[in-house]
Design an enzyme around this catalytic site. Structure first.
Site, short mmCIF file in Angstrom:
data_model
loop_
_atom_site.label_atom_id
_atom_site.label_comp_id
_atom_site.label_asym_id
_atom_site.label_seq_id
_atom_site.Cartn_x
_atom_site.Cartn_y
_atom_site.Cartn_z
N TYR A 152 0.87 -1.17 0.00
CA TYR A 152 0.00 0.00 0.00
C TYR A 152 0.91 1.23 0.00
O TYR A 152 1.65 1.46 0.96
CB TYR A 152 -0.93 -0.01 1.21
CG TYR A 152 -2.09 -0.97 1.06
CD1 TYR A 152 -3.34 -0.51 0.64
CD2 TYR A 152 -1.93 -2.33 1.31
CE1 TYR A 152 -4.40 -1.40 0.49
CE2 TYR A 152 -2.98 -3.21 1.16
CZ TYR A 152 -4.21 -2.74 0.75
OH TYR A 152 -5.26 -3.62 0.60
N HIS B 205 -16.74 -4.71 -3.47
CA HIS B 205 -15.29 -4.98 -3.45
C HIS B 205 -14.98 -6.19 -2.59
O HIS B 205 -15.37 -6.27 -1.43
CB HIS B 205 -14.56 -3.75 -2.91
CG HIS B 205 -13.07 -3.94 -2.82
ND1 HIS B 205 -12.25 -3.98 -3.92
CD2 HIS B 205 -12.24 -4.08 -1.75
CE1 HIS B 205 -10.99 -4.14 -3.54
NE2 HIS B 205 -10.97 -4.22 -2.23
#
Length: 670
Positions: free
Chosen positions: A281, A461
């Site tokens: 990330y 998602h």
């Protein structure tokens, strides 16, 4: 002149106004174009016949014939066969959806007639000189087994043969359907145009739906025995001669931006090196450029993906701080994000693999700028690098369009579903194991305005194992229409979808998001978490008017999970479970028999929750003394029967609920 409302509102939600009324202006426009250009006599006769039929239907149903949708067919022909004025193009652009099947030549266009419950299809360049046949159809997940296919045939230069077929369970054979539902209204060497009902009431046809649909297509030069009841499915392997496309077929009208003067801004990474590891990330804290002293509304955002296949999803978070407060700039792994930058947590825009440009409805926009606005944001990008490639650099991000003209409502984003935590697990060997995340009534009662909110967009998602996602809407004991549902969800096609029906969520309503996972290939339990090898269950909803509620998610309560592991160790004799050990290790040490899987499912469905009813800064709303141990919303287990409205409905059409083909709720999805 009679003014026709664009929307009809209710306590439950906002529906687009009656389909026929919405098309009234289009009908007039198409009519005047036909008059002005003096179409050929044959077209005039067809139009007159359509009007007569329209009038008869209108009298029978008590409606004015002017508003009946029969002119949609003429409108589509007008759009696809000749140029229109700029004004008419803007009107018609909202109805017409397009995609290239082969990415360069074969163009599929379609229009959804919600009133008549049918879709009109138009194909360009399906045939060329050597092709003898072309097929277009639908399958459940992109394979050719049990597919629903329309075959179109060129017989010595005569394009007049069409056959409705279906394929065998092994995908090897094509069989002629006893009920022919491929209704062609134009077919030549350049064009195929046909229509299909949403539901043909034919058990051998696939029902068209609002989730992800898989379009299969192919063309070939060999001669087929279409007159036979059964023939071998042609084996076409060339990429420009066959393929599969994922799309949302029954989709809302496209949204046009009414403002003519827009400002543009790009928020992107700056030469970010992609680490040679599976999951990263990456965070880039930056100061927004441009004049934001004046308040704007974001009306559209577009993803800029510079490293396709590696960039999995992205989010832009605003730094909720004082107008003149400095936030440290940063460009690196999010795990080393400076503490002061963690205040950058209010979601602005987001994207996931498969999504495209998102446009806000004309009545709402995402606020940005103005007095008191801090100009710092954090762009977070999830890199999925399973091959652990090195030397890659990324500059992905967003292009944003903003308007100085403020709209009626401020829009916002809210997260529904499950916390990102290893408190939730999915046993191995499952076809479609469900996990549910709750936005309970106490949270909406504490956070939403009295008139509620309108949800106009939704992005579902999961990570790699997700096969179906839905969000259900409850008001007391009554279940209302679902917010969003995708029975054939793919993590490679995570669109931000504008909703055709826009539900109104009132204080005291509950929203339950359920994700179904396939773990047939797993040897141990899959856990919730941030890594691509972990799982998520989220519905990002776009709504108005904006509130302070940003996260309404849940997980099983700490006490419940502690008692579960005690039970596994002392009663089920799972000696790998350690009462003070890591949750992930405990889950993965369990030998998953069917009774233990059922016990886990029952615990998740019935036991108390740990709730996140959070503002963007992570603080909880004050609706309860504690958000730990909250009762889960009771969810009625039901088996949907989609074809109950068919006149000759036969319950035997439903597939048997065989173990391995269906999930724990008795719903077959494969």
């Amino acid at each position: 002149m009679l003014k026709i409302p664009l929307q009809l509102s209710s306590q439950d939600g906002i529906w687009p106004a009656r389909f026929a009324r919405r098309l009234h202006h289009h009908h007039q426009l198409a009519y005047h174009h036909h008059k002005q250009e003096q179409q050929q006599q044959q077209q005039q006769q067809q139009q007159q016949q359509a009007k007569q039929k329209q009038k008869q239907n209108g009298v029978q149903q008590g409606r004015s014939p002017t508003f009946m949708p029969v002119m949609l067919l003429l409108l589509m022909a007008t759009l696809l066969t000749r140029p229109l004025s700029a004004f008419s193009n803007r009107l018609s652009d909202t109805k017409l959806h397009e995609i290239y099947l082969d990415d360069k030549e074969i163009k599929l266009s379609w229009m959804v007639d919600w009133y008549k419950q049918e879709v009109l299809f138009h194909l360009q360049n399906a045939f060329n000189e050597q092709h003898r046949w072309f097929y277009l159809g639908f399958s459940k997940r992109g394979g050719l087994a049990d597919a629903d296919i329309c075959f179109f045939e060129n017989q010595n230069g005569f394009f007049n043969a069409v056959t409705d077929t279906y394929t065998s369970p092994d995908g090897q054979w094509v069989r002629r359907d006893y009920q022919q539902d491929c209704e062609v209204f134009k077919m030549d060497e350049f064009t195929l145009a046909f229509r299909r009902k949403f539901d043909t009431c034919d058990p051998l046809d696939l029902r068209l739906h609002e989730g992800t649909m898989y379009v299969v297509w192919a063309r070939g030069e060999t001669e087929l025995a279409l007159e036979d009841h059964q023939f071998a499915l042609p084996n076409v392997t060339a990429p420009h001669e066959a393929g599969v496309k994922m799309l949302q077929l029954l989709r809302a009208d496209k949204i046009l931006i009414p403002e003519t003067e827009l400002d543009h801004m790009e928020i992107t990474l700056q030469e970010a090196p992609i680490p040679s590891q599976e999951t990263t990330y990456w965070c880039h804290v930056q100061r927004l450029e441009g004049n934001l002293r004046r308040r704007h509304h974001i009306v559209q955002f577009e993803p800029l993906i510079r490293t396709p296949g590696i960039v999995h999803h992205m989010e832009v978070f605003h730094c909720e701080a004082g107008e003149h407060e400095e936030i440290p700039l940063y460009n690196g792994d999010c795990e080393q994000l400076p503490p002061r930058a963690k205040i950058c947590s209010k979601v602005m825009v987001l994207w996931a693999m498969g999504a495209g440009t998102f446009t806000y409805p004309p009545e709402a926009g995402l606020p940005i700028g103005g007095p008191g606005f801090n100009p710092y944001v954090r762009l977070e990008v999830h890199f999925n690098n399973p091959e652990k490639q090195s030397g890659l650099v990324d500059n992905s991000g967003f292009r944003i369009k903003m308007s100085k003209t403020l709209r009626q409502y401020d829009a916002a984003v809210m997260e529904l579903g499950l916390e990102y935590t290893d408190k939730m697990a999915i046993p191995p060997g499952q076809t479609a194991f469900p996990l549910s995340g709750y936005c309970v009534a106490d949270c909406t009662r504490a956070a939403l305005p009295a008139t509620g909110i309108i949800i106009f967009g939704s992005q579902l998602h999961t990570h790699l194992r997700g096969v179906r996602v839905l969000t259900r809407h409850f008001r007391g004991e009554q279940e209302l229409r679902e917010v969003n549902r995708d029975d054939y969800y793919s993590n490679h096609f995570q669109e931000m979808r504008t909703l055709h029906y826009k539900p109104r969520v009132l204080p005291g309503d509950a929203l339950v998001t359920t994700c179904y996972y396939n773990t047939k290939d797993d040897k141990t339990a899959a856990l919730g978490g941030f890594s691509i090898s972990d799982e998520m269950c989220v519905n990002y909803i776009h709504y108005y008017p904006a509130t302070k509620l940003e996260v309404c998610k849940s997980s099983v309560s700490e006490e419940t999970l502690e008692n579960y592991f005690i039970y596994m160790k002392r009663t089920e004799h799972q000696h790998g479970v350690h009462l003070n050990g890591a949750r992930s290790s405990n889950y993965r040490s369990i030998e998953w028999t069917q009774p233990r899987i059922d016990q886990l499912y029952t615990m998740y469905m019935q036991e108390p929750l740990s709730m996140q009813c959070n503002r963007s800064d992570g603080t909880r709303f004050e609706g309860r003394s504690s958000w730990e141990g909250v009762a889960a919303t009771p969810v009625q287990i039901r088996i949907p029967i989609h074809r109950k409205l068919c006149p000759n409905y036969n319950p035997l059409w439903l597939k048997p609920l065989e173990k391995g083909d269906c999930d724990l709720l008795g719903e077959c999805i494969y």
